[in-house]
Design a protein around this motif. Structure first.
Motif: not given
Length: 378
Positions: A168, A170-174, A177, A195-196, A198-199, A202
């Motif tokens: 996903d 989004q996992e890479k983005e988290v 960070k 973080l939201s 959902e984030e 992760w």
């Protein structure tokens, strides 16, 4: 048949651990011993038991229990409890296995929150491992070891993610960070605000050590217990920068309190400018309770007044399940009175006459200090 409240030996008890960490000779174990022995000395009101030499179950001080006991003339009172773990002292290099490093990190990973004891007193008789007392440096030593451990974990996960096309985005983005924060010397919990929901999922999956909530316990000399000192102020700045709180404690004072009667304790603490309710360890236990996002509800009657621990946001059936699984499975309703209403009216009968006794269903979210009576059918 519909049954009234029952208490069963196989009731579900929430298992939440708070780890006590610190460098050698900061007063960590002295505080742990005082935490457990102080409560043991007050066995009538604050039961304590030891599971292992370094694990203790400590009662959560709550003056509301005494008031409920008086209203219902209860035969016994049982407070809520928290589990504390005295974790081995940390040295530089723990993240690479130095000293008891690996065991230290494994023990922290099993805890839900951390109390980080930091020395904020001068005493030539108590040797500091680095030769001088510097609370900011000491805090950084432990925090950096935790950060190094987390960095290795995030980097390892990033390598796996890079090879998996199904990952996903989004996992890479988290992960990116988290990596940036850790490389900047910041704990993973500093990210949480940004973080939201959902984030955060992760981040939670990584079980990072620096994502755990932390309280700093500033260990001071008895003369500084009421107002702290310059070292406490410096530590407070470090804590504020990473969204943590500071509780002032004195291992020296707490060790002395164990030997005193209740009256002598009150006199001794008054001479230091603090009260029994506000003295270090009681504040620390309450702060840990709040840090874990815990809430208290009460059951109270002639037989027993008891505080039960739940997580914030739990519904009535979930709260009932803490007493016994049957209560949750066969939940019908929760007869509910707000604590303040019960105290103001003076009895369940008077509260009922004023229309303050409510019948709540399975969607009801239990509020702090609700006094509950569960109806169930199994």
């Amino acid at each position: 048949t519909i049954q009234r409240r029952l208490f069963h030996s196989s009731r579900v008890v929430m298992k939440l651990r708070t780890g006590i960490v610190g460098m050698p000779n900061v007063g960590k174990s002295t505080l742990f011993n005082a935490l457990t022995e102080t409560q043991g000395a007050e066995a009538a009101n604050y039961p304590f038991c030891t599971i292992e030499p370094n694990v203790g179950i400590v009662s959560v001080p709550d003056p509301r229990l005494k008031i409920l006991e008086e209203i219902n003339k209860s035969e016994k009172v049982i407070p809520a409890t928290l589990e504390f773990v005295d974790i081995a002292g940390l040295v530089k290099g723990a993240s690479t296995g130095e000293g008891l490093g690996n065991q230290f990190l494994a023990n922290i990973r099993e805890c839900d929150a951390i109390v980080h004891v930091v020395r904020c007193f001068e005493d030539t008789n108590v040797v500091h491992v680095d030769g001088s007392v510097d609370p900011v440096r000491d805090a950084e030593v432990i925090n950096l070891e935790l950060i190094f451990s987390d960095l290795a974990q995030v980097e390892k996960r990033l390598e796996r993610v890079a090879k998996d096309r199904k990952t996903d985005p989004q996992e890479k983005e988290v992960l990116a960070k988290a990596l940036q924060a850790l490389e900047d010397g910041q704990p993973a919990r500093s990210l949480l605000e940004s973080l939201s929901d959902e984030e955060r999922v992760w981040l939670d999956r990584l079980q990072l050590l620096t994502a755990k909530k932390m309280i700093y316990a500033a260990n001071v000399a008895d003369s500084d217990l009421a107002d702290g000192n310059d070292m406490v102020k410096k530590l407070s700045e470090v804590a504020a920068a990473e969204g943590a709180s500071v509780v002032i404690v004195s291992a020296q004072v707490e060790a002395e309190l164990i030997e005193l009667s209740q009256e002598e304790r009150e006199e001794f603490l008054e001479s230091l400018g603090v009260s029994v309710e506000d003295c270090g360890l009681r504040q620390l236990v309450r702060a840990a309770y709040d840090l874990l996002g815990l809430r208290t509800y009460f059951t109270s009657g002639p037989t027993e007044t008891r505080a039960w621990t739940i997580k914030q946001g739990w519904t009535a059936p979930q709260a009932a399940g803490v007493i016994h699984g049957d209560f949750e499975r066969g939940f019908i309703r929760a007869e509910t009175i707000a604590y303040d209403d019960l105290v103001r009216t003076g009895s369940e009968k008077a509260a009922k006459e004023e229309g303050l006794l409510r019948s709540e269903g399975k969607d009801y979210v239990v509020k702090e200090a609700d006094v509950l009576l569960f109806r169930f059918n199994v």
